[in-house]
Design a protein around this motif. Structure first.
Motif, mmCIF file in Angstrom:
data_model
loop_
_atom_site.group_PDB
_atom_site.id
_atom_site.type_symbol
_atom_site.label_atom_id
_atom_site.label_comp_id
_atom_site.label_asym_id
_atom_site.label_seq_id
_atom_site.Cartn_x
_atom_site.Cartn_y
_atom_site.Cartn_z
ATOM 1 N N VAL A 18 0.785 -1.231 0.059
ATOM 2 C CA VAL A 18 -0.010 -0.188 -0.194
ATOM 3 C C VAL A 18 0.817 1.378 0.105
ATOM 4 O O VAL A 18 0.519 2.057 -0.393
ATOM 5 C CB VAL A 18 -1.023 -0.091 1.187
ATOM 6 C CG1 VAL A 18 -2.073 -0.884 0.996
ATOM 7 C CG2 VAL A 18 -0.433 -0.033 2.580
ATOM 8 N N GLY A 19 2.112 1.138 0.645
ATOM 9 C CA GLY A 19 3.120 2.228 0.513
ATOM 10 C C GLY A 19 3.449 2.610 -0.940
ATOM 11 O O GLY A 19 3.350 3.750 -1.369
ATOM 12 N N ALA A 20 3.694 1.681 -1.638
ATOM 13 C CA ALA A 20 4.233 1.913 -3.264
ATOM 14 C C ALA A 20 3.099 2.161 -4.025
ATOM 15 O O ALA A 20 3.308 3.038 -4.872
ATOM 16 C CB ALA A 20 4.889 0.337 -3.584
ATOM 17 N N MET A 21 1.766 1.554 -3.775
ATOM 18 C CA MET A 21 0.650 1.796 -4.472
ATOM 19 C C MET A 21 -0.022 3.313 -4.310
ATOM 20 O O MET A 21 -0.523 3.808 -5.100
ATOM 21 C CB MET A 21 -0.285 0.771 -4.505
ATOM 22 C CG MET A 21 0.183 -0.704 -4.969
ATOM 23 S SD MET A 21 0.994 -0.831 -6.424
ATOM 24 C CE MET A 21 -0.539 -0.101 -7.282
ATOM 25 N N LYS A 26 2.773 7.951 4.239
ATOM 26 C CA LYS A 26 1.560 8.216 5.334
ATOM 27 C C LYS A 26 1.219 6.680 5.557
ATOM 28 O O LYS A 26 0.241 6.380 6.157
ATOM 29 C CB LYS A 26 0.453 8.795 4.662
ATOM 30 C CG LYS A 26 0.635 10.266 4.452
ATOM 31 C CD LYS A 26 -0.432 11.021 3.725
ATOM 32 C CE LYS A 26 -0.106 12.540 3.598
ATOM 33 N NZ LYS A 26 -0.933 12.972 2.531
ATOM 34 N N THR A 27 1.766 5.628 5.158
ATOM 35 C CA THR A 27 1.645 4.251 5.079
ATOM 36 C C THR A 27 1.323 4.033 6.633
ATOM 37 O O THR A 27 0.171 2.951 6.851
ATOM 38 C CB THR A 27 2.516 3.409 4.609
ATOM 39 O OG1 THR A 27 2.727 3.651 3.007
ATOM 40 C CG2 THR A 27 2.222 1.830 4.459
ATOM 41 N N ALA A 28 2.051 4.160 7.582
ATOM 42 C CA ALA A 28 1.846 3.787 8.818
ATOM 43 C C ALA A 28 0.630 4.105 9.533
ATOM 44 O O ALA A 28 -0.275 3.354 10.117
ATOM 45 C CB ALA A 28 3.179 4.152 9.756
ATOM 46 N N GLY A 29 0.203 5.410 9.206
ATOM 47 C CA GLY A 29 -1.042 5.721 9.534
ATOM 48 C C GLY A 29 -2.242 5.192 8.947
ATOM 49 O O GLY A 29 -3.247 4.773 9.641
ATOM 50 N N VAL A 30 -2.136 4.863 7.730
ATOM 51 C CA VAL A 30 -3.103 4.061 6.899
ATOM 52 C C VAL A 30 -3.257 2.572 7.622
ATOM 53 O O VAL A 30 -4.242 2.117 7.743
ATOM 54 C CB VAL A 30 -2.978 4.157 5.369
ATOM 55 C CG1 VAL A 30 -3.872 3.042 4.875
ATOM 56 C CG2 VAL A 30 -3.109 5.531 5.083
ATOM 57 N N MET A 31 -2.030 1.980 7.762
ATOM 58 C CA MET A 31 -2.266 0.586 8.334
ATOM 59 C C MET A 31 -2.762 0.554 9.869
ATOM 60 O O MET A 31 -3.352 -0.359 9.990
ATOM 61 C CB MET A 31 -0.715 0.167 8.212
ATOM 62 C CG MET A 31 -0.102 -0.354 6.969
ATOM 63 S SD MET A 31 -0.898 -1.388 6.015
ATOM 64 C CE MET A 31 -0.596 -3.038 6.971
ATOM 65 N N ALA A 32 -2.614 1.705 10.460
ATOM 66 C CA ALA A 32 -3.193 1.767 11.901
ATOM 67 C C ALA A 32 -4.706 1.670 11.828
ATOM 68 O O ALA A 32 -5.270 1.202 12.570
ATOM 69 C CB ALA A 32 -2.668 2.791 12.550
ATOM 70 N N ILE A 83 -7.726 0.757 1.134
ATOM 71 C CA ILE A 83 -7.927 1.122 2.943
ATOM 72 C C ILE A 83 -9.164 0.364 3.160
ATOM 73 O O ILE A 83 -9.014 -0.389 4.365
ATOM 74 C CB ILE A 83 -8.493 2.716 2.979
ATOM 75 C CG1 ILE A 83 -7.507 3.798 2.770
ATOM 76 C CG2 ILE A 83 -9.245 2.838 4.303
ATOM 77 C CD1 ILE A 83 -7.647 5.060 2.817
ATOM 78 N N LEU A 84 -10.266 -0.196 2.326
ATOM 79 C CA LEU A 84 -11.314 -1.215 2.579
ATOM 80 C C LEU A 84 -10.232 -2.467 3.076
ATOM 81 O O LEU A 84 -10.992 -3.168 3.870
ATOM 82 C CB LEU A 84 -12.200 -1.171 1.470
ATOM 83 C CG LEU A 84 -13.271 -2.571 1.654
ATOM 84 C CD1 LEU A 84 -13.968 -2.235 3.062
ATOM 85 C CD2 LEU A 84 -14.065 -2.470 0.361
#
Length: 183
Positions: A18-21, A26-32, A83-84
């Motif tokens: 998801v970071g690359a895509m 902001k990947t860490a926040g999205v993964m949280a 995100i889903l």
């Protein structure tokens, strides 16, 4: 054990995917959001467990794994879909692991409950994840996945994510046909 083989794909590769895509720094926040979803669905487990029962709860959790990987495979360039897929973690984890722990506690004799819970942990997060990590490494190498770049994910990400989706769906069918809830 078997359903944790595809789970290893999520833990090992989702962040970089998801970071690359889409999300970069902001990947860490999205993964949280996956953990936020876990908290929400953990609060909802009693509600759903009373209405669905153990077998359907476990099945929904396993099918959510398959759905998540299909979303990653078919819609890698859609941030909302990514995100889903991350938010599905709450259903995947709570409907399977929390429900499984509650069921184990209910059916195991009091003198063996601790051992039964330890065995479940060993088979899922131990052996299942161990085998899953070997499988995802083998599979990534086999398809030539370059997980370091967006181009690499666009070229081989579909094949990478659809394999655990199919595996999780097959495990779900086998579970549906062979698991009988004990009162």
């Amino acid at each position: 054990f078997l359903i944790c083989i595809p789970l290893a794909f999520y833990y090992a590769r989702t962040g970089e995917f998801v970071g690359a895509m889409a999300f970069g720094s902001k990947t860490a926040g999205v993964m949280a959001l996956g953990q936020v979803s876990e908290i929400v669905f953990m609060a909802l487990v009693p509600f759903f467990l009373a209405r669905l029962g153990v077998k359907k709860m476990l099945l929904v959790g396993m099918l959510a794994w398959a759905l998540r990987y299909m979303l990653f495979g078919f819609f890698p360039s859609m941030p909302a879909v990514l995100i889903l897929g991350i938010v599905l973690h709450g259903i995947c984890y709570d409907f399977f692991f929390v429900t499984g722990q509650l069921y184990t506690d209910r059916v195991a004799p009091p003198e063996t409950r601790t051992s039964a819970q330890a065995l479940v942990g060993l088979l899922t997060y131990g052996a299942g994840m161990l085998v899953g990590n070997y499988v995802l490494g083998f599979w990534g190498d086999r398809i030539g996945l370059d997980p370091a770049t967006k181009e690499g994910w666009l070229a081989d990400g579909k094949a990478f994510w659809l394999m655990p989706a199919i595996f999780a769906a097959i495990v779900s069918v086998v579970f549906f046909l062979t698991f009988w809830e004990k009162d």
